[in-house]
Design a protein around this motif. Structure first.
Motif, PDB file in Angstrom:
ATOM      1  N   ARG A  99     -18.839  24.385  50.185  1.00 19.19           N
ATOM      2  CA  ARG A  99     -20.014  23.707  50.849  1.00 19.19           C
ATOM      3  C   ARG A  99     -20.936  24.387  52.053  1.00 19.19           C
ATOM      4  O   ARG A  99     -21.812  24.214  52.286  1.00 19.19           O
ATOM      5  CB  ARG A  99     -19.229  22.457  51.579  1.00 19.19           C
ATOM      6  CG  ARG A  99     -20.124  21.580  52.288  1.00 19.19           C
ATOM      7  CD  ARG A  99     -20.659  20.731  51.099  1.00 19.19           C
ATOM      8  NE  ARG A  99     -21.617  19.354  51.653  1.00 19.19           N
ATOM      9  CZ  ARG A  99     -22.346  18.633  50.748  1.00 19.19           C
ATOM     10  NH1 ARG A  99     -22.238  18.661  49.497  1.00 19.19           N
ATOM     11  NH2 ARG A  99     -22.979  17.759  51.107  1.00 19.19           N
ATOM     12  N   HIS A 103     -24.803  25.237  52.495  1.00 17.42           N
ATOM     13  CA  HIS A 103     -25.649  24.934  53.892  1.00 17.42           C
ATOM     14  C   HIS A 103     -26.500  26.202  54.237  1.00 17.42           C
ATOM     15  O   HIS A 103     -27.756  26.244  54.620  1.00 17.42           O
ATOM     16  CB  HIS A 103     -24.929  24.580  54.949  1.00 17.42           C
ATOM     17  CG  HIS A 103     -24.399  23.049  55.169  1.00 17.42           C
ATOM     18  ND1 HIS A 103     -25.527  22.243  55.575  1.00 17.42           N
ATOM     19  CD2 HIS A 103     -23.439  22.376  54.419  1.00 17.42           C
ATOM     20  CE1 HIS A 103     -24.635  21.172  55.329  1.00 17.42           C
ATOM     21  NE2 HIS A 103     -23.706  21.205  54.897  1.00 17.42           N
ATOM     22  N   ARG A 129     -23.096  14.145  50.116  1.00 24.44           N
ATOM     23  CA  ARG A 129     -22.864  14.493  51.822  1.00 24.44           C
ATOM     24  C   ARG A 129     -21.655  13.634  52.257  1.00 24.44           C
ATOM     25  O   ARG A 129     -21.174  12.625  51.443  1.00 24.44           O
ATOM     26  CB  ARG A 129     -24.449  13.895  52.342  1.00 24.44           C
ATOM     27  CG  ARG A 129     -24.335  12.361  52.196  1.00 24.44           C
ATOM     28  CD  ARG A 129     -25.757  11.964  52.714  1.00 24.44           C
ATOM     29  NE  ARG A 129     -25.860  10.473  52.781  1.00 24.44           N
ATOM     30  CZ  ARG A 129     -26.515   9.720  51.643  1.00 24.44           C
ATOM     31  NH1 ARG A 129     -26.808  10.542  50.608  1.00 24.44           N
ATOM     32  NH2 ARG A 129     -26.825   8.517  51.510  1.00 24.44           N
ATOM     33  N   GLU A 133     -21.816  15.215  57.906  1.00 26.60           N
ATOM     34  CA  GLU A 133     -23.071  16.054  58.111  1.00 26.60           C
ATOM     35  C   GLU A 133     -24.161  15.163  58.078  1.00 26.60           C
ATOM     36  O   GLU A 133     -25.259  15.929  57.921  1.00 26.60           O
ATOM     37  CB  GLU A 133     -23.014  16.648  56.388  1.00 26.60           C
ATOM     38  CG  GLU A 133     -21.795  17.833  56.214  1.00 26.60           C
ATOM     39  CD  GLU A 133     -21.818  18.241  54.808  1.00 26.60           C
ATOM     40  OE1 GLU A 133     -21.374  19.209  54.515  1.00 26.60           O
ATOM     41  OE2 GLU A 133     -22.273  17.547  53.983  1.00 26.60           O
ATOM     42  N   ASP A 136     -26.708  16.830  60.760  1.00 27.18           N
ATOM     43  CA  ASP A 136     -27.116  17.995  60.378  1.00 27.18           C
ATOM     44  C   ASP A 136     -28.251  17.984  59.368  1.00 27.18           C
ATOM     45  O   ASP A 136     -29.371  18.670  59.365  1.00 27.18           O
ATOM     46  CB  ASP A 136     -26.087  18.956  59.916  1.00 27.18           C
ATOM     47  CG  ASP A 136     -25.020  19.374  61.272  1.00 27.18           C
ATOM     48  OD1 ASP A 136     -25.657  19.280  62.308  1.00 27.18           O
ATOM     49  OD2 ASP A 136     -24.031  19.771  61.128  1.00 27.18           O
TER      50      ASP A 136
END
Length: 650
Positions: A99, A103, A129, A133, A136
């Motif tokens: 993950r 990003h 998601r 998160e 962000d």
């Protein structure tokens, strides 16, 4: 190997998770005795990253290919922090199960301005998601929308407005302000920036030093917005706050450079360009620091402007010769265009005149496909009032690009910027037919492309809609069909789509028309009586003259209703003029035609004088002259009059 690992483990037990120096020291001690210790190598690489020694970490990864395969996520992050965004995105996208790597792939594609890939990475993250998160991803989404607007990947209508949720954190409020800046909505951007600054200043979890670090880019951005709004006084005040922050805390090199640029350009009291040059170069960027293209272009433009002001002409010319020596022309990239333009200004010695143009024209012979050079010469011609030469230069340039036959040259020839320049030149000359032809020609070229520039198509469609020609109406309809397929939510596109199909409206067109703003709402605030009473609108110049009471033209006066006598100049009146005496109404008739005429009876004399007193010589009547070959009409003195003339001096 086992004894080495146990030695490293015993060293690591004595450290804390935040003691990265101790981790680095322990790993290096282990590597002194065993260079190929995989665990020690991994610990050293992670420790270098934690200590933000990205240059050292990058070198260490480059020297160890096995480490790149063992820690691909860390390697991608190292490339990202070192400014190699393309490499970071490539490595991170290959780590599907991580993950964190996803990003990194999103951030790297965003910083590389590869908007389509970044948007795909975002959509992939949104599908899976996690609750931690949400914030962000919200920040990333707003940043992507701002970048899409800058790169013209998104239209202003497609980018949503700021929501209440965006105002709750300074990060989201700042990104929403950047969206407003890219839309040109500067007043809204200023409100959002003030909100972001206030939220950051009252953040409960940030230390004073962390707040200062976060406030530096926020306030630097507000200085830019205030400058654009023309609020120089408040911009100078905020610039002083930014300067105090830069002197008090350590911020990253990019933020410092951009903030220092905004502070320097705000200092309007500096009249010495050499002082400005010194202030501008107080901070510099490391080689691995990359700015966004719009930021880099602005900084480069400011730097070369200062070089022109400090008479560094030869340096600019040499740099342009080195940069433009390749076969990359024609090009519309920002750095090539800027280099060409400033090189032309350096050759002209920052002057605009015929002599300056003659100094630049030899460069065009060397680089006939240099877009920046052509545009600069066009601007110089316009500034000296020679628009015809500017149009001829653009015609020649367009013909050259069309004759090349390459797809790249055709794309540049039909680029919105160059087409818009040509349209502006036509408009300044009042050549509306050529204007429409140019727009229609470019629109026809882009209709066959998958990604056509919406701004150019929209301008072409509007221009063709104004024509009464059926072929133009058909072309406008096709243009708005393509635009509507690309931007179905853009209101101007919907309006053009409805207008282009108004001659044969369908049910879909009628339903779309109901979604547009009604004409009654658009005209609700118009006072028709006031418009009629105001009469024909006057130009700004005429209004200014009327307000000053110095009108050069008298208002029209009805001669039948006005009793005001017209004043006659004394120089036009006879010497014996009597204003109390009524003039003879027959004064314009010959003497013999007047009612008061009495001929004098003198033998052989005829009074055929006119008002001027001259006699009428009936012998000069053309109708009584002889005709035929050799006959001649005499209209002046004959040769007999020469007898009384005196000879002049030779």
């Amino acid at each position: 190997m086992a004894s080495t690992n146990s030695s490293l483990a015993s060293l690591l037990k004595k450290t804390t998770t935040d003691d990265h120096d101790a981790f680095l020291q322990a790993s290096e001690q282990t590597l002194q005795s065993s260079k190929d210790d995989s665990q020690a190598q991994q610990v050293k690489a992670i420790a270098l990253l934690k200590l933000e020694r990205y240059t050292d970490a990058s070198k260490y990864f480059e020297q160890n290919q096995r480490l790149q395969k063992e820690l691909p996520e860390a390697y991608a992050y190292c490339l990202y922090k070192s400014g190699n965004f393309e490499g970071a995105a490539q490595i991170a996208s290959g780590v599907q199960e991580s993950r964190g790597a996803q990003h990194i792939a999103l951030q790297a594609a965003y910083r590389a301005e590869n908007w389509d890939v970044a948007n795909q990475s975002y959509e992939k993250l949104m599908k899976q998601r996690r609750p931690d998160e949400e914030f962000d991803l919200r920040v990333n989404k707003l940043a992507l929308e701002a970048e899409g607007l800058w790169l013209e990947k998104l239209s202003a209508a497609a980018a949503p407005k700021a929501t209440r949720q965006d105002l709750d954190a300074f990060e989201t409020a700042y990104n929403a302000a950047c969206i407003s800046v890219s839309k040109g909505q500067l007043l809204e951007a200023d409100v959002l920036l003030k909100r972001a600054i206030s939220t950051c200043e009252h953040h409960a979890e940030l230390s004073p030093q962390d707040k200062a670090v976060e406030l530096a880019p926020l306030k630097a951005q507000r200085v830019f917005v205030l400058q654009k709004l023309g609020n120089s006084e408040e911009a100078s005040s905020v610039a002083k706050e930014v300067e105090a922050i830069l002197d008090g805390v350590s911020v990253d090199a990019a933020t410092r450079k951009l903030a220092q640029n905004n502070v320097t350009t705000t200092a309007g009291d500096i009249t010495n360009p050499f002082i400005t040059h010194k202030l501008f170069n107080q901070s510099s960027l490391p080689k691995n620091e990359r700015l966004f293209s719009n930021q880099s272009s602005a900084l480069t433009s400011n730097e070369r402007t200062i070089q022109l002001q400090t008479f560094k002409y030869d340096g600019l010319i040499a740099a342009a010769r080195k940069r433009l020596s390749g076969d990359s022309l024609p090009s519309v990239s920002s750095d090539v265009l800027l280099m060409s333009m400033f090189s032309a200004a350096a050759h002209a010695r920052s002057e605009v005149s015929k002599a300056a143009i003659n100094k630049v024209l030899p460069e065009l012979e060397k680089r006939p496909n240099d877009v920046g050079l052509v545009v600069t010469l066009v601007q110089m011609y316009v500034l000296i009032g020679n628009t015809t030469a500017a149009v001829d230069l653009m015609h020649t340039f367009f013909t050259r690009l069309e004759a090349s036959g390459t797809e790249k040259d055709k794309d540049i020839r039909n680029s919105p910027g160059l087409v818009g320049l040509m349209v502006s030149l036509y408009r300044s000359q009042g050549r509306r037919s050529q204007l429409k032809q140019e727009l229609a020609k470019s629109a026809s070229y882009w209709r066959s492309k998958s990604k056509a520039p919406p701004s150019l198509l929209r301008a072409a469609g509007v221009a063709l809609l104004e024509s009464s020609n059926s072929e133009d109406a058909k072309a406008a309809s096709e243009i708005f069909d393509k635009l509507y397929s690309q931007e179905p939510n853009d209101r101007s596109t919907v309006a053009g789509y409805v207008a282009s199909h108004a001659s044969a409206p369908t049910s879909d067109i009628k339903s779309l028309a109901t979604k547009l703003t009604p004409i009654s709402d658009l005209t609700a605030g118009i006072d028709i009586d006031a418009l009629e009473n105001a009469g024909i609108p006057q130009s700004a110049n005429a209004l200014a003259i009327a307000q000053a009471g110095q009108g050069r033209k008298r208002a029209a006066v009805d001669s039948l209703t006005s009793n005001k006598k017209k004043r006659i100049r004394k120089s036009r009146l006879p010497k014996d003029y009597d204003p109390n005496k009524k003039p003879d109404p027959e004064r314009w008739l010959p003497l013999r035609d007047r009612s008061t005429y009495k001929p004098k009876k003198k033998k052989g004399k005829k009074d055929d004088r006119t008002q001027g007193g001259g006699n009428v010589n009936e012998a000069l009547d053309i109708s009584k002259q002889p005709t035929g070959a050799g006959s001649e009409v005499v209209t002046g003195n004959t040769g007999g009059g020469k007898k009384n003339k005196k000879k002049g001096k030779k």
